[in-house]
Scaffold this motif. Structure first.
Motif, PDB file in Angstrom:
ATOM      1  N   PRO A  14       0.793  -1.082   0.028  1.00  0.00           N
ATOM      2  CA  PRO A  14      -0.110   0.401   0.167  1.00  0.00           C
ATOM      3  C   PRO A  14       0.178   1.160  -0.150  1.00  0.00           C
ATOM      4  CG  PRO A  14      -0.625  -1.308   1.606  1.00  0.00           C
ATOM      5  CD  PRO A  14       0.580  -1.979   1.067  1.00  0.00           C
ATOM      6  N   VAL A  15       0.587   1.992  -0.126  1.00  0.00           N
ATOM      7  CA  VAL A  15       1.178   3.747  -0.473  1.00  0.00           C
ATOM      8  C   VAL A  15       0.047   4.281  -0.386  1.00  0.00           C
ATOM      9  CG1 VAL A  15       1.968   5.277  -2.063  1.00  0.00           C
ATOM     10  CG2 VAL A  15       2.199   2.987  -3.165  1.00  0.00           C
ATOM     11  N   LYS A  16       0.569   5.718   0.610  1.00  0.00           N
ATOM     12  CA  LYS A  16      -0.085   6.467   1.603  1.00  0.00           C
ATOM     13  C   LYS A  16      -0.586   7.557   0.179  1.00  0.00           C
ATOM     14  CE  LYS A  16      -0.839   8.604   4.983  1.00  0.00           C
ATOM     15  NZ  LYS A  16      -2.281   8.074   5.768  1.00  0.00           N
ATOM     16  N   THR A  17      -1.802   8.329   0.316  1.00  0.00           N
ATOM     17  CA  THR A  17      -1.518   9.284  -0.805  1.00  0.00           C
ATOM     18  C   THR A  17      -2.642  10.109  -0.149  1.00  0.00           C
ATOM     19  OG1 THR A  17      -3.786   8.426  -1.630  1.00  0.00           O
ATOM     20  CG2 THR A  17      -2.379   7.485  -2.864  1.00  0.00           C
ATOM     21  N   LYS A  18      -2.389  11.741  -0.586  1.00  0.00           N
ATOM     22  CA  LYS A  18      -3.066  12.340   0.322  1.00  0.00           C
ATOM     23  C   LYS A  18      -4.522  12.797  -0.061  1.00  0.00           C
ATOM     24  CE  LYS A  18      -2.788  15.549  -3.552  1.00  0.00           C
ATOM     25  NZ  LYS A  18      -2.123  17.121  -4.635  1.00  0.00           N
ATOM     26  N   PHE A  19      -5.034  11.516  -0.434  1.00  0.00           N
ATOM     27  CA  PHE A  19      -6.416  11.674  -1.221  1.00  0.00           C
ATOM     28  C   PHE A  19      -7.111  10.159   0.534  1.00  0.00           C
ATOM     29  CE2 PHE A  19      -5.259  12.871  -5.231  1.00  0.00           C
ATOM     30  CZ  PHE A  19      -5.776  14.048  -4.549  1.00  0.00           C
ATOM     31  N   PRO A  20      -7.959  10.492   0.907  1.00  0.00           N
ATOM     32  CA  PRO A  20      -8.297   9.659   1.918  1.00  0.00           C
ATOM     33  C   PRO A  20      -9.531   8.627   1.097  1.00  0.00           C
ATOM     34  CG  PRO A  20      -9.821  11.137   2.062  1.00  0.00           C
ATOM     35  CD  PRO A  20      -8.668  11.553   1.150  1.00  0.00           C
ATOM     36  N   LEU A  21      -9.101   7.091   1.198  1.00  0.00           N
ATOM     37  CA  LEU A  21     -10.037   6.517   0.683  1.00  0.00           C
ATOM     38  C   LEU A  21     -11.560   6.064   0.700  1.00  0.00           C
ATOM     39  CD1 LEU A  21      -7.707   2.869   1.469  1.00  0.00           C
ATOM     40  CD2 LEU A  21      -7.622   4.388  -0.231  1.00  0.00           C
ATOM     41  N   ILE A  22     -12.321   5.279  -0.482  1.00  0.00           N
ATOM     42  CA  ILE A  22     -13.922   5.909  -0.392  1.00  0.00           C
ATOM     43  C   ILE A  22     -14.062   4.571  -0.770  1.00  0.00           C
ATOM     44  CG2 ILE A  22     -14.045   8.800   0.000  1.00  0.00           C
ATOM     45  CD1 ILE A  22     -14.739   8.126  -3.348  1.00  0.00           C
ATOM     46  N   ARG A  23     -15.468   4.263  -0.497  1.00  0.00           N
ATOM     47  CA  ARG A  23     -15.768   3.024  -0.841  1.00  0.00           C
ATOM     48  C   ARG A  23     -17.086   3.575  -2.327  1.00  0.00           C
ATOM     49  NH1 ARG A  23     -15.548  -2.314   0.454  1.00  0.00           N
ATOM     50  NH2 ARG A  23     -16.977  -3.831  -0.671  1.00  0.00           N
ATOM     51  N   VAL A  24     -16.719   2.610  -3.905  1.00  0.00           N
ATOM     52  CA  VAL A  24     -16.763   3.391  -4.499  1.00  0.00           C
ATOM     53  C   VAL A  24     -18.150   1.866  -4.846  1.00  0.00           C
ATOM     54  CG1 VAL A  24     -17.214   3.673  -7.465  1.00  0.00           C
ATOM     55  CG2 VAL A  24     -15.962   5.069  -5.521  1.00  0.00           C
ATOM     56  N   GLY A  25     -19.403   1.441  -5.100  1.00  0.00           N
ATOM     57  CA  GLY A  25     -19.989  -0.361  -5.019  1.00  0.00           C
ATOM     58  C   GLY A  25     -20.448  -0.270  -4.589  1.00  0.00           C
ATOM     59  N   GLY A  26     -20.558  -2.149  -4.576  1.00  0.00           N
ATOM     60  CA  GLY A  26     -21.387  -2.410  -3.770  1.00  0.00           C
ATOM     61  C   GLY A  26     -20.072  -3.257  -2.091  1.00  0.00           C
ATOM     62  N   ALA A  27     -21.389  -3.249  -1.051  1.00  0.00           N
ATOM     63  CA  ALA A  27     -20.697  -3.971  -0.304  1.00  0.00           C
ATOM     64  C   ALA A  27     -19.951  -4.866  -0.298  1.00  0.00           C
ATOM     65  CB  ALA A  27     -21.364  -3.616   1.374  1.00  0.00           C
ATOM     66  N   HIS A  28     -20.118  -5.999  -1.242  1.00  0.00           N
ATOM     67  CA  HIS A  28     -19.656  -7.015  -1.405  1.00  0.00           C
ATOM     68  C   HIS A  28     -19.017  -7.047  -2.898  1.00  0.00           C
ATOM     69  CE1 HIS A  28     -21.673  -8.478   2.221  1.00  0.00           C
ATOM     70  NE2 HIS A  28     -22.409  -7.460   1.376  1.00  0.00           N
ATOM     71  N   ASP A  29     -18.905  -7.929  -3.029  1.00  0.00           N
ATOM     72  CA  ASP A  29     -18.293  -8.078  -4.695  1.00  0.00           C
ATOM     73  C   ASP A  29     -18.850  -6.755  -5.901  1.00  0.00           C
ATOM     74  OD1 ASP A  29     -17.635  -8.883  -7.256  1.00  0.00           O
ATOM     75  OD2 ASP A  29     -19.490 -10.170  -7.635  1.00  0.00           O
ATOM     76  N   GLY A  30     -18.060  -5.985  -6.849  1.00  0.00           N
ATOM     77  CA  GLY A  30     -18.280  -4.996  -7.339  1.00  0.00           C
ATOM     78  C   GLY A  30     -18.031  -3.836  -6.637  1.00  0.00           C
ATOM     79  N   GLY A  31     -17.511  -3.784  -5.286  1.00  0.00           N
ATOM     80  CA  GLY A  31     -17.030  -2.381  -3.995  1.00  0.00           C
ATOM     81  C   GLY A  31     -15.740  -2.691  -4.120  1.00  0.00           C
ATOM     82  N   TYR A  32     -15.186  -1.487  -4.528  1.00  0.00           N
ATOM     83  CA  TYR A  32     -13.827  -1.094  -4.230  1.00  0.00           C
ATOM     84  C   TYR A  32     -13.586  -0.106  -3.690  1.00  0.00           C
ATOM     85  CZ  TYR A  32     -13.575  -4.431  -8.713  1.00  0.00           C
ATOM     86  OH  TYR A  32     -14.251  -5.452  -9.476  1.00  0.00           O
ATOM     87  N   LEU A  33     -12.423  -0.072  -2.895  1.00  0.00           N
ATOM     88  CA  LEU A  33     -11.804   1.506  -1.896  1.00  0.00           C
ATOM     89  C   LEU A  33     -10.864   1.774  -3.087  1.00  0.00           C
ATOM     90  CD1 LEU A  33     -10.724   0.132   1.058  1.00  0.00           C
ATOM     91  CD2 LEU A  33     -12.792   0.890   0.766  1.00  0.00           C
ATOM     92  N   LEU A  34     -10.689   3.220  -3.473  1.00  0.00           N
ATOM     93  CA  LEU A  34      -9.998   4.165  -4.000  1.00  0.00           C
ATOM     94  C   LEU A  34      -9.649   5.888  -3.841  1.00  0.00           C
ATOM     95  CD1 LEU A  34     -12.883   4.667  -7.227  1.00  0.00           C
ATOM     96  CD2 LEU A  34     -10.630   2.564  -7.655  1.00  0.00           C
ATOM     97  N   PRO A  35      -8.719   5.808  -3.878  1.00  0.00           N
ATOM     98  CA  PRO A  35      -8.228   7.493  -3.181  1.00  0.00           C
ATOM     99  C   PRO A  35      -9.549   8.140  -3.861  1.00  0.00           C
ATOM    100  CG  PRO A  35      -7.042   6.421  -4.550  1.00  0.00           C
ATOM    101  CD  PRO A  35      -7.915   5.654  -4.716  1.00  0.00           C
ATOM    102  N   ASP A  36      -9.808   9.496  -2.945  1.00  0.00           N
ATOM    103  CA  ASP A  36     -11.057  10.205  -3.469  1.00  0.00           C
ATOM    104  C   ASP A  36     -10.137  11.284  -3.832  1.00  0.00           C
ATOM    105  OD1 ASP A  36     -13.314  11.536  -2.728  1.00  0.00           O
ATOM    106  OD2 ASP A  36     -13.115  12.379  -1.331  1.00  0.00           O
ATOM    107  N   ASP A  37     -10.041  11.135  -5.276  1.00  0.00           N
ATOM    108  CA  ASP A  37      -9.607  11.814  -6.292  1.00  0.00           C
ATOM    109  C   ASP A  37     -10.189  10.992  -7.688  1.00  0.00           C
ATOM    110  OD1 ASP A  37      -7.548  13.509  -6.956  1.00  0.00           O
ATOM    111  OD2 ASP A  37      -6.477  12.555  -7.383  1.00  0.00           O
ATOM    112  N   LEU A  38     -11.792  11.200  -8.091  1.00  0.00           N
ATOM    113  CA  LEU A  38     -12.160  11.344  -8.676  1.00  0.00           C
ATOM    114  C   LEU A  38     -12.620  12.171 -10.205  1.00  0.00           C
ATOM    115  CD1 LEU A  38     -14.517   8.521  -7.799  1.00  0.00           C
ATOM    116  CD2 LEU A  38     -12.868   8.426  -8.575  1.00  0.00           C
ATOM    117  N   SER A  39     -12.521  14.010  -9.345  1.00  0.00           N
ATOM    118  CA  SER A  39     -12.992  14.858  -9.945  1.00  0.00           C
ATOM    119  C   SER A  39     -12.349  14.579 -11.302  1.00  0.00           C
ATOM    120  CB  SER A  39     -11.931  15.448  -8.827  1.00  0.00           C
ATOM    121  OG  SER A  39     -12.485  17.275  -9.682  1.00  0.00           O
TER     122      SER A  39
END
Length: 120
Positions: A14-39
């Motif tokens: 894992p690499v720490k970024t300046k962006f916090p992680l957000i969950r995109v997608g469902g709580a199970h299959d189809g969900g991913y943690l992404l840096p909150d940098d979707l702008s």
């Protein structure tokens, strides 16, 4: 070979970024943690949809439309709007039921676009 594999495994961390992680997608299959940098992200390419499109549905709620591809299903789930659906698998060559990522992007006119996200 063993030294190369060990070196690779040490690089995968894992690499720490300046962006916090957000969950995109469902709580199970189809969900991913992404840096909150979707702008600024304009479009998602999403090969391998199956029956779950919670990731793409969540992106759509953020204003990001998706192009989907999956030869194992007839269509996208009913509860999501997408830009397009290709009944093809992502592959190393474009033929029959397969399309390369490059050809998929070119077909949608987005090969030169930089602000994209790939969900796999």
């Amino acid at each position: 070979m063993k030294h190369t594999l060990v070196k690779l495994l040490h690089a995968l961390k894992p690499v720490k970024t300046k962006f916090p992680l957000i969950r995109v997608g469902g709580a199970h299959d189809g969900g991913y943690l992404l840096p909150d940098d979707l702008s600024g992200i304009s479009t998602c390419f999403s090969p391998g949809v199956a029956e779950t499109a919670t990731f793409e549905k969540d992106l759509l709620s953020r204003g990001i439309w998706s192009h989907l591809a999956d030869a194992s299903v007839e269509c996208v789930p009913d509860d999501i709007n997408v830009l397009s659906f290709e009944k093809k698998f992502l592959g190393s060559i474009t033929e029959k039921n397969y399309i390369t990522l490059v050809d998929f992007m070119k077909k949608k006119g987005l090969y030169e676009t930089r602000d994209l996200i790939l969900q796999m």
